[in-house]
Every structure is written in C-alpha cells, then in structure tokens.
Design an enzyme around this catalytic site. Structure first.
Site, PDB file in Angstrom:
ATOM      1  N   ARG A  43      -3.898 -11.721  -7.407  1.00 15.07           N
ATOM      2  CA  ARG A  43      -5.561 -11.499  -7.164  1.00 15.07           C
ATOM      3  C   ARG A  43      -6.146 -10.865  -8.368  1.00 15.07           C
ATOM      4  NH1 ARG A  43      -5.611  -6.188  -6.518  1.00 15.07           N
ATOM      5  NH2 ARG A  43      -3.886  -5.292  -5.073  1.00 15.07           N
ATOM      6  N   LYS A  49      17.755   1.018  -6.334  1.00 13.76           N
ATOM      7  CA  LYS A  49      17.860   2.292  -7.108  1.00 13.76           C
ATOM      8  C   LYS A  49      16.664   2.927  -7.196  1.00 13.76           C
ATOM      9  CE  LYS A  49      19.934   5.182 -10.134  1.00 13.76           C
ATOM     10  NZ  LYS A  49      21.096   6.013  -9.466  1.00 13.76           N
ATOM     11  N   PHE A  50      16.547   4.225  -6.897  1.00 11.76           N
ATOM     12  CA  PHE A  50      15.267   5.114  -6.966  1.00 11.76           C
ATOM     13  C   PHE A  50      15.236   5.569  -8.505  1.00 11.76           C
ATOM     14  CE2 PHE A  50      13.095   9.107  -6.604  1.00 11.76           C
ATOM     15  CZ  PHE A  50      11.938   8.501  -6.338  1.00 11.76           C
ATOM     16  N   HIS A  64      -0.072   6.834  -4.249  1.00  9.79           N
ATOM     17  CA  HIS A  64       0.067   5.673  -4.676  1.00  9.79           C
ATOM     18  C   HIS A  64      -1.156   4.781  -4.978  1.00  9.79           C
ATOM     19  CE1 HIS A  64       4.412   5.750  -3.701  1.00  9.79           C
ATOM     20  NE2 HIS A  64       4.129   5.911  -2.693  1.00  9.79           N
ATOM     21  N   GLY A 114       0.900  -1.305  -0.246  1.00 12.01           N
ATOM     22  CA  GLY A 114      -0.037  -0.229  -0.350  1.00 12.01           C
ATOM     23  C   GLY A 114       0.914   1.250   0.055  1.00 12.01           C
TER      24      GLY A 114
HETATM   25  P1  ADP Z   1       3.566  -1.420  -2.398  1.00 10.72           P
HETATM   26  O1  ADP Z   1       3.113  -2.659  -2.250  1.00 10.72           O
HETATM   27  O2  ADP Z   1       3.716  -0.844  -1.197  1.00 10.72           O
HETATM   28  O3  ADP Z   1       2.656  -0.630  -3.308  1.00 10.72           O
HETATM   29  P2  ADP Z   1       5.684  -1.218  -4.336  1.00 10.72           P
HETATM   30  O4  ADP Z   1       7.099  -1.758  -4.143  1.00 10.72           O
HETATM   31  O5  ADP Z   1       4.614  -1.612  -5.448  1.00 10.72           O
HETATM   32  O6  ADP Z   1       5.029  -1.142  -3.097  1.00 10.72           O
HETATM   33  O7  ADP Z   1       5.902   0.476  -4.612  1.00 10.72           O
HETATM   34  C1  ADP Z   1       4.791   1.394  -4.503  1.00 10.72           C
HETATM   35  C2  ADP Z   1       5.349   2.518  -5.290  1.00 10.72           C
HETATM   36  O8  ADP Z   1       6.709   3.149  -4.793  1.00 10.72           O
HETATM   37  C3  ADP Z   1       5.531   2.551  -6.730  1.00 10.72           C
HETATM   38  O9  ADP Z   1       4.374   2.355  -7.519  1.00 10.72           O
HETATM   39  C4  ADP Z   1       6.313   3.483  -6.870  1.00 10.72           C
HETATM   40  O10 ADP Z   1       5.459   4.924  -7.075  1.00 10.72           O
HETATM   41  C5  ADP Z   1       7.470   3.826  -5.818  1.00 10.72           C
HETATM   42  N1  ADP Z   1       8.677   3.058  -5.918  1.00 10.72           N
HETATM   43  C6  ADP Z   1       8.720   1.762  -5.449  1.00 10.72           C
HETATM   44  N2  ADP Z   1      10.168   1.335  -5.850  1.00 10.72           N
HETATM   45  C7  ADP Z   1      10.550   2.302  -6.406  1.00 10.72           C
HETATM   46  C8  ADP Z   1      11.930   2.790  -7.157  1.00 10.72           C
HETATM   47  N3  ADP Z   1      12.863   1.625  -6.930  1.00 10.72           N
HETATM   48  N4  ADP Z   1      11.961   3.639  -7.573  1.00 10.72           N
HETATM   49  C9  ADP Z   1      10.983   4.854  -7.748  1.00 10.72           C
HETATM   50  N5  ADP Z   1       9.851   4.667  -7.207  1.00 10.72           N
HETATM   51  C10 ADP Z   1       9.558   3.241  -6.730  1.00 10.72           C
END
Ligand code: ADP
Length: 451
Positions: A292, A202-203, A236, A165
């Site tokens: 799901r 990496k971001f 998100h 989430g």
């Molecule tokens: P969750 O299960 O909490 O949704 P995610 O791994 O899907 O977690 O990541 C949620 C959001 O966080 C992604 O949709 C993106 O917006 C951001 N995010 C996650 N990982 C990265 C990354 N490596 N670089 C940039 N944004 C990221």
C-alpha cells in the site's frame, strides 16, 4: 479507466489522495464517519457520504458500508489509503467483484505478502536478501525446533506468519528458553491473528530500518524509487523518516532495489509498495512488504520529484508507466516528522479542540495535514495530525529547514510531540546519521533518567 474515485480513509491521507485525484481531473467521493463530520477536507470533495458511527469497525473498516457508498455515488474505483482496509485481501477482492477498480494490488498479492512465511519464500526466489533462518514455517517437533535455532545461533526471534504492527514476536537468547517461547508465541498468534503458524530468524542486535519504494504498472514495467530510513521508532511506530537512507553504498542499494523490482515481476505485483529491510553491518535483510501507500511516501516524492499518488492512480487506470529506471534520479535529502496530538513525554493521546494552528512554510518545507484552526481532534483514531516534510540539497540543509519549520509551528488547545521532534533535531547521534532502530528508545530512557 475511471472518472470517480471513492476515498476509503480519513485525515491527512484522504486529503492527499483527494488532491491527486483532482489534479488528474478525477471526481472524488469522500466517505466519513460521524466522528469526522464537519472536517474541512470533506467540503473539497465532489461528494461526501457518511458511512456510520465514529467507531472504525462500524465505518472505515465496514466493507459493506463502503461498497454501498461506492454504488450509491457511482464511484468506479476505491482508494484505501493506508491503515484501515488498505492491506485487507478480502476487501480488494470485494471491490473487484463489485466491478470497481481497487487502487492497489490484487487480493492474491496482498494475501501472499500478508503471510510472512509465503512472502519470505517469494523473496528468496527473487534473490532478495532475507534474514537467515529456516525456510518455511516452524515445525511442531521439539528437536527440529531446537536444531533450527542451534543452526542459526542465538539469539533468535520467533515470529508469527500472520503477525503485524510489531506484535506476535519473541526474542530468545538461549536454548533453555526456546520451547516455552515457541509455545507462548504460537498461542498468541492463534488468538491474535487466527493463524498459529510461526517462523524463526536470526535476531539482529543493532539494525537500521531501511526500505525501498517500488512502483509497478499492469504491463510488466516496474521501478524502484530510492531508499528511506525509518530507524527512529518508538514501540515499532515510526516517528521520523528520511530519504535517502544515509551512508549506504549506492551500488549495494541499486542491487537490492533491482531485486525488489524482480520480486514484483515474480509475484505479478501492481501499484505502489514498500520492501522493508533491516540493515546491519552493510547487509540488507528483508523483513516484510507493505502492499500500500505509506505514511512516509512524501520523503521519496521530495527526493525524486515523482508524485507517488498520481502514479498510483495512473497505473490503476491501466496506463503504462512513463518512467524508466534510468529516469529516476534522487536529489538532495528529505526528512519527515510525524506530528501527533499526544503528550510529548508520556505519549498519551490528547484529543480536543485546536485553538491555534500556525503552520511553517518557505522553500523546501511541505506540511501534509487536514487540520485547520478550530478543528477538533477526535479521540477515535490515530493521533497523527500533520506531517512536516523538509527538503534540502544536503541532509544538513534539510535538517536546518526542519529546525526552523518546527520552531515556527505553533499549536494550542492540544498537546503535541513538537517538543520531542525539536529535541531529536538537536541530538548529536541523529544529526550524525545512521542510528539504529533502538536509538530513540535508548535516548528517551536516558532522558527520563536524567530528569
Ligand atoms: P510487523 O509486521 O509486526 O511490523 P516485522 O517483521 O516488520 O513485523 O518486524 C517488526 C519489527 O520487529 C522490526 O522493525 C524490528 O524492529 C523487529 N524485528 C523483526 N525481525 C527482526 C530480526 N530478525 N532481528 C531483529 N529485530 C527484528
């Protein structure tokens, strides 16, 4: 095989699943909370059972109440929908242990994909491209942590293995913030998810959210059903989705799609699932798998002509997939606007009575909703009250149909985000296609500044 399905969910998705069951000749048992008593969709069910008070913890999240309802009604299968217990490994296990079919993957698959470190490991093994970063969980050792970040290059993101989430993540821009960020995130993860394990990536600065729908049976067959773009998000949360993801090289997509199917074979996945990727500068980076059915599945249904919920029920009944990858052809373009009962500018939910409910229609327009005029939107649950889906031969036609549909959708009694969607459909960046995941929030703040 089963003949009677218990639907452990509410609202539009409960109705969506109920329709698919009836179309296959299956009987339905709908469970509901006191907060949903009287909802119109309950009347269409073969049986409706109240399982507790409005609070989700005492009804839609109460495993024992749901299993008891299954036993009392003679249901032989449980469909969890999305949200609530849909990605709860212990629930999947409990359903199987009770001798019932869980309409979704087994507990081991849910558990493995719910642990993001384990999921990423499986994806690497299957050749699914992942966000650069060290394999496995982050060590405790400070020097190793600093070394890992230096190797990736700043900015990096620290994420909780058990996160979800959009919670349990922290972006780190320089070495002097790193150790503090790791310890704060670890503490948060321990408290929120009961699992202090972290990993580092990496971001990516300006990615799109692109995802791939898969469908697998219990006989080792699997297909992928094209792409979706869900980059329009606020906090998100997805706001508007489309299929296919615009402007992506079909050959690159086909390669990733096949890798997703390979990953399903590797982990023994059964049912429907979604591989979520960040997509930046022509590259895909896996972030997580949802085990799901998803809210946005209709855009894939409209472009492939495949009823995903029907397929989900068929594979749960043990049928081999009748589809081969060569049969999956995507046609045209589809959009989905999530309509929420909320204030269009502040996003604060607006529960209450719907006094007017005029739905759009016409060629290429689909509305998935459980709401009817006179419905009272309860305050206890997600505020989504409808999904407007349009399909056209081109993205332009799908957008034109969406503009008309949104213009003809009239709701009174509660505020909705319809005005927001109408504005998004006029936004030149959105209409050009391929905006990144920060676009909507940037657009919202510039709109606020302009006011
Ligand atoms: P969750 O299960 O909490 O949704 P995610 O791994 O899907 O977690 O990541 C949620 C959001 O966080 C992604 O949709 C993106 O917006 C951001 N995010 C996650 N990982 C990265 C990354 N490596 N670089 C940039 N944004 C990221």
């Amino acid at each position: 095989m089963f003949e009677r399905v218990l639907i452990a969910n509410r609202g539009e998705i409960a109705l969506r699943i109920q329709r698919a069951c009836h179309q296959l000749g299956l009987k339905t048992v709908m469970v509901y909370s006191q907060g949903d008593a009287g909802a119109a969709y309950l009347a269409h069910a073969d049986q409706a059972l109240c399982i507790g008070p409005a609070a989700p913890g005492q009804s839609y999240l109460d495993r024992n109440a749901i299993l008891y309802a299954a036993q009392a009604s003679g249901a032989q299968a449980v469909h969890p929908g999305y949200g609530f217990l849909s990605e709860n490994a212990a629930f999947s296990q409990a359903v199987s242990d009770a001798g019932l079919a869980f309409i979704g993957p087994n507990a081991a698959c849910i558990r493995r994909m719910g642990d993001k470190v384990a999921a990423k490991q499986a994806m690497r093994e299957a050749g699914v491209p992942c966000v650069p970063g060290p394999q496995g969980a982050l060590p405790e050792d400070r020097e190793l942590i600093e070394g890992a970040a230096a190797e990736i290059g700043y900015p990096v993101i620290i994420k909780a293995a058990g996160g979800g989430g959009g919670r349990g993540m922290r972006v780190v821009h320089s070495a002097d913030e790193l150790l503090q960020a790791v310890s704060v995130t670890r503490e948060e993860a321990r408290r929120a998810f009961g699992n202090p394990e972290l990993y580092m990536e990496k971001f990516l600065g300006h990615p799109r959210h692109v995802e791939i729908q898969v469908l697998c049976d219990s006989h080792g067959n699997g297909v992928w059903l094209g792409s979706r773009d869900c980059s329009l998000q606020r906090r998100h949360q997805k706001v508007l989705e489309e299929a296919p993801a615009p402007g992506i090289d079909p050959a690159a997509l086909a390669k990733v799609g096949q890798r997703c199917v390979d990953a399903c074979h590797l982990i023994g996945y059964q049912g429907v699932g979604t591989f979520e990727f960040l997509y930046e500068d022509g590259e895909f980076y896996f972030i997580e798998m949802n085990t799901r059915l998803q809210v946005e599945h209709p855009v894939t249904e409209m472009t492939t002509g495949i009823d995903i919920v029907e397929q989900q029920l068929r594979v749960a009944m043990g049928e081999p997939l009748a589809l081969r990858q060569a049969d999956i052809l995507t046609q045209g373009h589809a959009l989905e606007c999530r309509i929420n009962a909320e204030h269009p500018a502040t996003f604060i939910p607006t529960p209450g009575s719907v006094t007017r409910w005029d739905l759009p229609g016409g060629l290429g327009v689909r509305v998935d909703t459980h709401v009817v005029a006179g419905y009272k939107v309860p305050p206890y649950y997600d505020s989504m009250i409808a999904k407007v889906i349009t399909h056209g031969a081109t993205r332009e036609q799908a957008m034109a149909r969406m503009r008309t549909a949104l213009a003809q959708f009239h709701v009174e009694g509660v505020s909705t985000n319809l005005p927001l969607h109408r504005q998004i459909l006029q936004d030149p960046a959105f209409t050009a296609g391929a905006v990144d995941i920060h676009h909507l929030e940037r657009w919202l703040s510039s709109r606020q500044a302009g006011n």
